[in-house]
Write a protein that holds these residues in place. Structure first.
Motif, mmCIF file in Angstrom:
data_model
loop_
_atom_site.group_PDB
_atom_site.id
_atom_site.type_symbol
_atom_site.label_atom_id
_atom_site.label_comp_id
_atom_site.label_asym_id
_atom_site.label_seq_id
_atom_site.Cartn_x
_atom_site.Cartn_y
_atom_site.Cartn_z
ATOM 1 N N HIS A 273 46.751 -84.554 57.883
ATOM 2 C CA HIS A 273 45.437 -84.984 58.368
ATOM 3 C C HIS A 273 45.559 -86.185 59.295
ATOM 4 O O HIS A 273 44.717 -86.373 60.198
ATOM 5 C CB HIS A 273 44.544 -85.316 57.164
ATOM 6 N N ALA A 274 46.589 -87.007 59.091
ATOM 7 C CA ALA A 274 46.741 -88.242 59.865
ATOM 8 C C ALA A 274 47.295 -88.011 61.260
ATOM 9 O O ALA A 274 47.011 -88.789 62.182
ATOM 10 C CB ALA A 274 47.653 -89.215 59.115
ATOM 11 N N VAL A 275 48.088 -86.981 61.436
ATOM 12 C CA VAL A 275 48.808 -86.809 62.707
ATOM 13 C C VAL A 275 47.869 -86.666 63.908
ATOM 14 O O VAL A 275 48.078 -87.342 64.926
ATOM 15 C CB VAL A 275 49.797 -85.627 62.609
ATOM 16 N N PRO A 276 46.826 -85.826 63.872
ATOM 17 C CA PRO A 276 45.965 -85.708 65.065
ATOM 18 C C PRO A 276 45.300 -87.030 65.483
ATOM 19 O O PRO A 276 45.322 -87.362 66.681
ATOM 20 C CB PRO A 276 44.940 -84.646 64.659
ATOM 21 N N PRO A 277 44.702 -87.828 64.564
ATOM 22 C CA PRO A 277 44.139 -89.110 65.002
ATOM 23 C C PRO A 277 45.201 -90.078 65.548
ATOM 24 O O PRO A 277 44.929 -90.821 66.497
ATOM 25 C CB PRO A 277 43.485 -89.671 63.733
ATOM 26 N N LEU A 278 46.393 -90.066 64.958
ATOM 27 C CA LEU A 278 47.462 -90.921 65.472
ATOM 28 C C LEU A 278 47.846 -90.499 66.886
ATOM 29 O O LEU A 278 48.054 -91.355 67.763
ATOM 30 C CB LEU A 278 48.676 -90.858 64.547
ATOM 31 N N ARG A 279 47.951 -89.202 67.119
ATOM 32 C CA ARG A 279 48.302 -88.721 68.464
ATOM 33 C C ARG A 279 47.209 -89.082 69.465
ATOM 34 O O ARG A 279 47.496 -89.456 70.607
ATOM 35 C CB ARG A 279 48.521 -87.216 68.427
ATOM 36 N N ALA A 280 45.964 -88.949 69.050
ATOM 37 C CA ALA A 280 44.861 -89.297 69.956
ATOM 38 C C ALA A 280 44.923 -90.776 70.333
ATOM 39 O O ALA A 280 44.712 -91.144 71.501
ATOM 40 C CB ALA A 280 43.520 -88.956 69.302
ATOM 41 N N ALA A 281 45.197 -91.627 69.353
ATOM 42 C CA ALA A 281 45.304 -93.054 69.636
ATOM 43 C C ALA A 281 46.511 -93.351 70.524
ATOM 44 O O ALA A 281 46.441 -94.187 71.438
ATOM 45 C CB ALA A 281 45.413 -93.839 68.332
ATOM 46 N N ALA A 282 47.632 -92.671 70.271
ATOM 47 C CA ALA A 282 48.827 -92.869 71.098
ATOM 48 C C ALA A 282 48.544 -92.460 72.540
ATOM 49 O O ALA A 282 48.948 -93.159 73.486
ATOM 50 C CB ALA A 282 49.994 -92.063 70.535
ATOM 51 N N ASP A 283 47.845 -91.357 72.738
ATOM 52 C CA ASP A 283 47.485 -90.927 74.088
ATOM 53 C C ASP A 283 46.561 -91.942 74.759
ATOM 54 O O ASP A 283 46.692 -92.224 75.960
ATOM 55 C CB ASP A 283 46.810 -89.553 74.046
ATOM 56 N N ALA A 284 45.615 -92.478 73.991
ATOM 57 C CA ALA A 284 44.677 -93.457 74.549
ATOM 58 C C ALA A 284 45.408 -94.735 74.968
ATOM 59 O O ALA A 284 45.104 -95.319 76.017
ATOM 60 C CB ALA A 284 43.586 -93.773 73.528
ATOM 61 N N ILE A 285 46.369 -95.166 74.159
ATOM 62 C CA ILE A 285 47.131 -96.359 74.521
ATOM 63 C C ILE A 285 47.997 -96.100 75.744
ATOM 64 O O ILE A 285 48.133 -96.953 76.639
ATOM 65 C CB ILE A 285 47.984 -96.814 73.314
ATOM 66 N N ALA A 286 48.558 -94.900 75.824
ATOM 67 C CA ALA A 286 49.335 -94.534 77.021
ATOM 68 C C ALA A 286 48.443 -94.584 78.265
ATOM 69 O O ALA A 286 48.873 -95.067 79.330
ATOM 70 C CB ALA A 286 49.951 -93.155 76.854
ATOM 71 N N ASP A 287 47.219 -94.103 78.141
ATOM 72 C CA ASP A 287 46.275 -94.172 79.265
ATOM 73 C C ASP A 287 45.968 -95.620 79.639
ATOM 74 O O ASP A 287 45.877 -95.959 80.830
ATOM 75 C CB ASP A 287 44.980 -93.446 78.919
ATOM 76 N N GLU A 288 45.793 -96.484 78.640
ATOM 77 C CA GLU A 288 45.562 -97.912 78.894
ATOM 78 C C GLU A 288 46.734 -98.511 79.667
ATOM 79 O O GLU A 288 46.548 -99.271 80.629
ATOM 80 C CB GLU A 288 45.387 -98.652 77.569
ATOM 81 N N LEU A 289 47.941 -98.178 79.260
ATOM 82 C CA LEU A 289 49.125 -98.732 79.922
ATOM 83 C C LEU A 289 49.193 -98.269 81.373
ATOM 84 O O LEU A 289 49.549 -99.043 82.263
ATOM 85 C CB LEU A 289 50.380 -98.314 79.168
ATOM 86 N N ARG A 290 48.880 -96.995 81.618
ATOM 87 C CA ARG A 290 48.906 -96.492 82.991
ATOM 88 C C ARG A 290 47.828 -97.172 83.839
ATOM 89 O O ARG A 290 48.057 -97.531 84.996
ATOM 90 C CB ARG A 290 48.693 -94.977 82.998
#
Length: 251
Positions: free
Chosen positions: A231-248
């Motif tokens: 259950h945790a993996v999808p929200p973690l991936r979404a947050a990781a993608d969002a942080i990657a977008d912030e960095l870009r």
């Protein structure tokens, strides 16, 4: 000397030197620098001397070269800013999952925790306080980050750090760790099964884009069953993608 793309070649080479020293675990010889960067030894010597004079590289008594103290201030400032950008995304995961969420990065050969959000309830003291440095082989975040690396590079890192066992569950041989990284790649997330602290289980995903960052959720073992991890993996991936977008966006 100007580069074709409008950059400055000497700056490009200086940063390549700093990154090569970091990739080598923070200490390297001039000859190894020349080999790894593909630059002529006289060029390496001139640029390294400039970096030493500026405090960004340090000459060791054994005539090797290490990352210098002036980088600490830059790194600390960057880490604080990164934690600020990431916090809303970490908090969203906490509100969804109800467990502590951490942001960590691979700094040289060690994992350093740069951000953390804890729930207001069900919280417990974790080993993952902000600023803590640990070897990557006992952490889910370390596995998540290193899973994308060449196995020879991973083994070289393990030789530099050693593989001290934090608990009876820690992986303490390179072969076991490399096998664990293969499993991590196959399932798309990393696990720490009481390998850093007894009674604590963690699940982590890497932040995409080569940032050497990962996000993890930590919790006491009774609350961290396989169904909770799934259950945790999808929200973690979404947050990781969002942080990657912030960095870009901010980079």
């Amino acid at each position: 000397m100007a580069k074709a793309g409008g950059g400055v070649q000497s700056l490009d080479r200086a940063f390549a030197i700093l990154e090569t020293i970091a990739d080598a675990g923070g200490v390297i010889t001039l000859s190894q620098l020349a080999s790894d960067t593909g630059l002529p030894l006289p060029t390496i010597h001139r640029l390294v001397r400039t970096l030493v004079d500026l405090g960004y590289v340090r000459q060791e008594p054994n005539r090797q070269y290490s990352l210098g103290p002036r980088l600490i201030r830059l790194g600390e400032t960057t880490s604080r800013r990164l934690a600020t950008w990431a916090r809303p995304h970490l908090a969203e995961v906490v509100s969804t999952l109800g467990e502590s969420v951490n942001l960590a990065m691979l700094d040289g050969d060690q994992i350093v925790y740069v951000g953390q959000v804890m729930p207001s309830q069900n919280s417990m003291r974790m080993f993952t306080e902000v600023g803590r440095r640990v070897d990557p082989h006992t952490t889910a975040v370390g596995k998540a980050i290193l899973a994308g690396d060449d196995e020879d590079d991973v083994r070289a890192l393990l030789r530099r750090t050693g593989m001290e066992g934090r608990t009876t569950h820690s992986l303490v041989t390179p072969d076991d760790f490399v096998a664990e990284l293969r499993q991590t790649r196959e399932r798309g997330y990393a696990l720490d099964n009481e390998e850093q602290e007894l009674g604590v289980r963690c699940v982590a995903v890497a932040v995409p884009g080569g940032s050497r960052l990962a996000i993890s959720m930590s919790g006491p073992l009774p609350r961290m069953g396989d169904d909770v991890v799934d259950h945790a993996v999808p929200p973690l991936r979404a947050a990781a993608d969002a942080i990657a977008d912030e960095l870009r966006t901010r980079g």
